[in-house]
Design an enzyme around this catalytic site. Structure first.
Site, mmCIF file in Angstrom:
data_model
loop_
_atom_site.group_PDB
_atom_site.id
_atom_site.type_symbol
_atom_site.label_atom_id
_atom_site.label_comp_id
_atom_site.label_asym_id
_atom_site.label_seq_id
_atom_site.Cartn_x
_atom_site.Cartn_y
_atom_site.Cartn_z
ATOM 1 N N GLY A 92 -6.347 6.754 7.300
ATOM 2 C CA GLY A 92 -5.281 7.513 6.633
ATOM 3 C C GLY A 92 -5.746 8.021 5.280
ATOM 4 O O GLY A 92 -4.951 8.196 4.355
ATOM 5 N N SER A 140 -4.490 11.716 3.019
ATOM 6 C CA SER A 140 -3.208 12.048 2.378
ATOM 7 C C SER A 140 -2.701 10.882 1.537
ATOM 8 O O SER A 140 -3.075 9.725 1.778
ATOM 9 C CB SER A 140 -2.190 12.384 3.481
ATOM 10 O OG SER A 140 -0.877 12.473 2.978
ATOM 11 N N GLY A 141 -1.869 11.176 0.563
ATOM 12 C CA GLY A 141 -1.117 10.160 -0.177
ATOM 13 C C GLY A 141 -1.942 9.017 -0.746
ATOM 14 O O GLY A 141 -2.928 9.224 -1.461
ATOM 15 N N SER A 148 0.258 -2.944 3.602
ATOM 16 C CA SER A 148 1.577 -3.227 4.169
ATOM 17 C C SER A 148 2.592 -2.417 3.368
ATOM 18 O O SER A 148 2.392 -1.227 3.110
ATOM 19 C CB SER A 148 1.844 -4.731 4.124
ATOM 20 O OG SER A 148 3.123 -5.035 4.603
ATOM 21 N N TYR A 152 9.839 -0.300 11.188
ATOM 22 C CA TYR A 152 8.784 -0.243 10.169
ATOM 23 C C TYR A 152 8.521 -1.629 9.568
ATOM 24 O O TYR A 152 7.375 -2.066 9.454
ATOM 25 C CB TYR A 152 9.204 0.763 9.096
ATOM 26 C CG TYR A 152 8.228 0.945 7.970
ATOM 27 C CD1 TYR A 152 7.001 1.564 8.185
ATOM 28 C CD2 TYR A 152 8.524 0.501 6.682
ATOM 29 C CE1 TYR A 152 6.113 1.746 7.137
ATOM 30 C CE2 TYR A 152 7.643 0.677 5.627
ATOM 31 C CZ TYR A 152 6.441 1.304 5.865
ATOM 32 O OH TYR A 152 5.560 1.481 4.825
ATOM 33 N N LYS A 168 5.124 -3.934 9.612
ATOM 34 C CA LYS A 168 4.450 -4.355 8.377
ATOM 35 C C LYS A 168 4.453 -5.877 8.211
ATOM 36 O O LYS A 168 3.499 -6.440 7.674
ATOM 37 C CB LYS A 168 5.097 -3.667 7.167
ATOM 38 C CG LYS A 168 4.900 -2.145 7.150
ATOM 39 C CD LYS A 168 3.432 -1.763 7.036
ATOM 40 C CE LYS A 168 3.215 -0.284 6.775
ATOM 41 N NZ LYS A 168 1.794 0.063 6.634
HETATM 42 N N1 LIG Z 1 4.681 6.235 0.458
HETATM 43 C C1 LIG Z 1 5.345 5.109 0.392
HETATM 44 O O1 LIG Z 1 6.475 5.067 -0.127
HETATM 45 C C2 LIG Z 1 4.755 3.847 0.895
HETATM 46 C C3 LIG Z 1 3.737 3.824 1.822
HETATM 47 N N2 LIG Z 1 3.253 2.630 2.290
HETATM 48 C C4 LIG Z 1 2.187 2.606 3.285
HETATM 49 O O2 LIG Z 1 1.041 3.229 2.749
HETATM 50 C C5 LIG Z 1 0.311 3.858 3.774
HETATM 51 C C6 LIG Z 1 0.052 5.306 3.411
HETATM 52 O O3 LIG Z 1 1.271 5.944 3.211
HETATM 53 P P1 LIG Z 1 1.393 7.423 2.595
HETATM 54 O O4 LIG Z 1 0.210 7.718 1.793
HETATM 55 O O5 LIG Z 1 2.737 7.505 1.996
HETATM 56 O O6 LIG Z 1 1.424 8.268 3.949
HETATM 57 P P2 LIG Z 1 1.067 9.804 4.289
HETATM 58 O O7 LIG Z 1 1.995 10.166 5.394
HETATM 59 O O8 LIG Z 1 1.054 10.637 3.071
HETATM 60 O O9 LIG Z 1 -0.412 9.670 4.876
HETATM 61 C C7 LIG Z 1 -0.609 8.949 6.060
HETATM 62 C C8 LIG Z 1 -2.061 8.986 6.449
HETATM 63 O O10 LIG Z 1 -2.236 8.253 7.676
HETATM 64 C C9 LIG Z 1 -2.823 9.117 8.657
HETATM 65 N N3 LIG Z 1 -2.327 8.759 9.985
HETATM 66 C C10 LIG Z 1 -1.046 8.741 10.404
HETATM 67 N N4 LIG Z 1 -0.971 8.410 11.694
HETATM 68 C C11 LIG Z 1 -2.243 8.222 12.113
HETATM 69 C C12 LIG Z 1 -2.824 7.898 13.364
HETATM 70 N N5 LIG Z 1 -2.069 7.689 14.459
HETATM 71 N N6 LIG Z 1 -4.177 7.808 13.459
HETATM 72 C C13 LIG Z 1 -4.936 8.016 12.362
HETATM 73 N N7 LIG Z 1 -4.449 8.333 11.160
HETATM 74 C C14 LIG Z 1 -3.113 8.444 11.045
HETATM 75 C C15 LIG Z 1 -2.422 10.516 8.210
HETATM 76 O O11 LIG Z 1 -3.259 11.543 8.695
HETATM 77 P P3 LIG Z 1 -2.937 12.348 10.072
HETATM 78 O O12 LIG Z 1 -1.468 12.615 10.101
HETATM 79 O O13 LIG Z 1 -3.784 13.562 10.023
HETATM 80 O O14 LIG Z 1 -3.347 11.425 11.170
HETATM 81 C C16 LIG Z 1 -2.561 10.393 6.710
HETATM 82 O O15 LIG Z 1 -3.896 10.481 6.333
HETATM 83 C C17 LIG Z 1 1.120 3.670 5.048
HETATM 84 O O16 LIG Z 1 0.614 2.570 5.770
HETATM 85 C C18 LIG Z 1 2.510 3.375 4.538
HETATM 86 O O17 LIG Z 1 3.254 2.617 5.451
HETATM 87 C C19 LIG Z 1 3.719 1.445 1.820
HETATM 88 C C20 LIG Z 1 4.719 1.413 0.897
HETATM 89 C C21 LIG Z 1 5.313 2.594 0.373
HETATM 90 C C1 LIG Z 2 12.932 -12.261 -6.303
HETATM 91 C C2 LIG Z 2 12.883 -11.060 -6.371
HETATM 92 C C3 LIG Z 2 12.540 -9.864 -5.969
HETATM 93 C C4 LIG Z 2 12.737 -8.643 -6.172
HETATM 94 C C5 LIG Z 2 12.552 -7.291 -5.868
HETATM 95 C C6 LIG Z 2 12.927 -6.817 -4.563
HETATM 96 C C7 LIG Z 2 12.678 -5.390 -4.338
HETATM 97 C C8 LIG Z 2 12.590 -5.047 -2.897
HETATM 98 C C9 LIG Z 2 12.546 -3.594 -2.672
HETATM 99 C C10 LIG Z 2 12.022 -3.225 -1.346
HETATM 100 C C11 LIG Z 2 11.530 -1.824 -1.340
HETATM 101 C C12 LIG Z 2 10.989 -1.386 -0.038
HETATM 102 C C13 LIG Z 2 10.240 -0.091 -0.197
HETATM 103 C C14 LIG Z 2 9.586 0.357 1.054
HETATM 104 C C15 LIG Z 2 8.635 1.479 0.789
HETATM 105 C C16 LIG Z 2 8.050 2.019 2.021
HETATM 106 O O1 LIG Z 2 7.239 1.411 2.642
HETATM 107 C C17 LIG Z 2 8.599 3.316 2.481
HETATM 108 N N1 LIG Z 2 8.686 4.274 1.441
HETATM 109 C C18 LIG Z 2 7.819 3.873 3.607
HETATM 110 O O2 LIG Z 2 6.679 4.414 3.164
#
Ligand SMILES: NC(=O)C1=CN([C@@H]2O[C@H](COP(=O)(O)OP(=O)(O)OC[C@H]3O[C@@H](n4cnc5c(N)ncnc54)[C@H](OP(=O)(O)O)[C@@H]3O)[C@@H](O)[C@H]2O)C=CC1
Ligand SMILES: CCCCCCCCCCCCCCCC(=O)[C@@H](N)CO
Length: 361
Positions: A45, A48-49, A174, A188, A192
């Site tokens: 991944g 992106s991001g 995660s 989801y 995770k």
């Molecule tokens: N953004 C958030 O709020 C949060 C994100 N996360 C985790 O962080 C990680 C990255 O998230 P984020 O940067 O937001 O996501 P993005 O959607 O911006 O990027 C996801 C990346 O994963 C790749 N990907 C998706 N599906 C597949 C697949 N089947 N095979 C290979 N590559 C794949 C995408 O490329 P392509 O589509 O070309 O395959 C891309 O590079 C994830 O695991 C997400 O769950 C955790 C907490 C918060």
């Molecule tokens: C004892 C105390 C603790 C306190 C703090 C608790 C806060 C919990 C917040 C949970 C936030 C979940 C975000 C998920 C983000 C994500 O994975 C999606 N955006 C998908 O990408």
């Protein structure tokens, strides 16, 4: 008087010191430092991001970087962006993590990996009742099975690497929704939470090979995937997830590499994340005796804090349902006009809108 001072001294100095000393000898696995410079970092991944920020960071630290994702176009764009910023060329691999054979080919071609960073992930926030089973399966297949595929493909060469003295790392991204279940994230969160079981078991199996596992727990992070997710996210998911402050992908990347380099098993990313990790420490390994001390001393009070968070979340849920009910009653009793924004806010679907429109005429 002297006796009272002595008891006080024992209570606030000697007992904690004894605890710290005890934990110093107790914690397992032992602390480790994992270098990044001149090593091969393979990021799924990575186009992106958060993954792209990780690629930038690794390249800037002097690592050899490989990234894997599905879309070749996005991979090429990422390669250009990293080259522009750091002058370093990353290797790109187009593969779907669900396809073991494709993953195996990519990993073999990339060569032995020192830091396997599993960051790929998909997320759609939706009440389980409204989510198709196919989408649940897709989420589990990509996030969880995809991680198994990568580890199975990469582990043999990591194990039989040239220099077994050099520690290597398997790090899994995660989410804070992988530490506590959140409204809208049934599929989801399950995927995770699954990574944690995988990581805890795997660490015991690979420790003898000087392989070290890390789990990263980001909060909401400003990425293209997050922007997409927000387009149709339940109001309650937004409210509950906002308990933890949002981050930039670069900040998450910084925390991730700090954590990997210091060999942390659990890597929180923000202050709320530290509290959440302490509150959910469970039986996960802890290499740092200082963190272990904090975990032990803070356990009781953090349980109370956790219960307070649950109280606010359940209160929000109750309030939201009451507001929705009041809104529906008002619409029916007054046959009043309503904006589609309001309808959407309360997740009243097209069927309901038609029904109310019928009543109104
Ligand atoms: N953004 C958030 O709020 C949060 C994100 N996360 C985790 O962080 C990680 C990255 O998230 P984020 O940067 O937001 O996501 P993005 O959607 O911006 O990027 C996801 C990346 O994963 C790749 N990907 C998706 N599906 C597949 C697949 N089947 N095979 C290979 N590559 C794949 C995408 O490329 P392509 O589509 O070309 O395959 C891309 O590079 C994830 O695991 C997400 O769950 C955790 C907490 C918060
Ligand atoms: C004892 C105390 C603790 C306190 C703090 C608790 C806060 C919990 C917040 C949970 C936030 C979940 C975000 C998920 C983000 C994500 O994975 C999606 N955006 C998908 O990408």
């Amino acid at each position: 008087m002297a006796d009272a001072y002595f008891s006080l001294f024992t209570l606030i100095v000697l007992i904690p010191l004894a605890l710290i000393a005890f934990l110093y000898f107790l914690v397992r696995p032992r602390p480790v430092k994992i270098p990044i410079k001149n090593r091969h970092v393979f990021i799924t991944g990575g186009s992106s991001g958060i993954g792209l920020a990780l690629a930038h960071h690794a390249a800037a630290q002097g690592a050899r970087v490989s990234i894997l994702a599905r879309s070749r176009n996005k991979l090429e764009e990422a390669r250009n962006a990293v080259r522009l910023a750091t002058g370093i060329d990353v290797s790109v691999f187009a593969a779907d993590v669900r396809d073991y054979d494709a993953v195996k080919r990519a990993v073999d071609e990339a060569g032995p990996i020192d830091v396997l960073l599993l960051n790929h992930g998909v997320f759609v926030a939706l009440e389980l009742e409204k989510q198709e089973l196919s989408e649940v399966k897709f989420t589990l297949d990509v996030n969880l099975m995809g991680s198994f595929n990568l580890i199975k493909a990469a582990l043999p060469a990591m194990r039989t690497r040239k220099d077994p003295q050099q520690p290597v790392s398997i790090a899994l991204v995660s989410s804070q929704a992988g530490q506590v279940g959140i409204y809208g994230y049934a599929a989801y969160s399950a995927s995770k939470f699954g990574l944690r079981g995988l990581a805890e078991a795997l660490q015991q199996e690979v420790i003898a090979d000087n392989i070290h596992v890390s789990l990263i727990f980001p909060p909401d992070t400003d990425t293209p995937g997050f922007a997409e997710e927000n387009k149709r996210k339940p109001e309650l998911t937004k409210i509950i997830a906002s308990s933890s402050g949002a981050m930039k992908p670069e900040e998450v990347a910084q925390k991730t590499f700090d954590g990997i380099k210091s060999g942390s098993f659990i890597i929180p990313c923000n202050l709320e994340g530290i509290a959440l990790s302490l509150a959910t420490a469970g039986l996960s390994p802890q290499r740092s005796f200082l963190m272990a001390t904090v975990e032990v001393l803070a356990a009781g009070i953090l349980r109370i804090a956790g219960l307070c968070f649950q109280w606010t979340w359940y209160t929000s849920i109750e309030k939201w349902h009451n507001q929705r009910k009041a809104f529906v009653e008002l619409m029916i009793s007054t046959s009043s006009r309503f904006t589609s924004k309001e309808l959407k806010h309360f997740e009243l679907g097209p069927c309901f809108r038609r029904l109310v429109a019928d009543i109104a005429t």
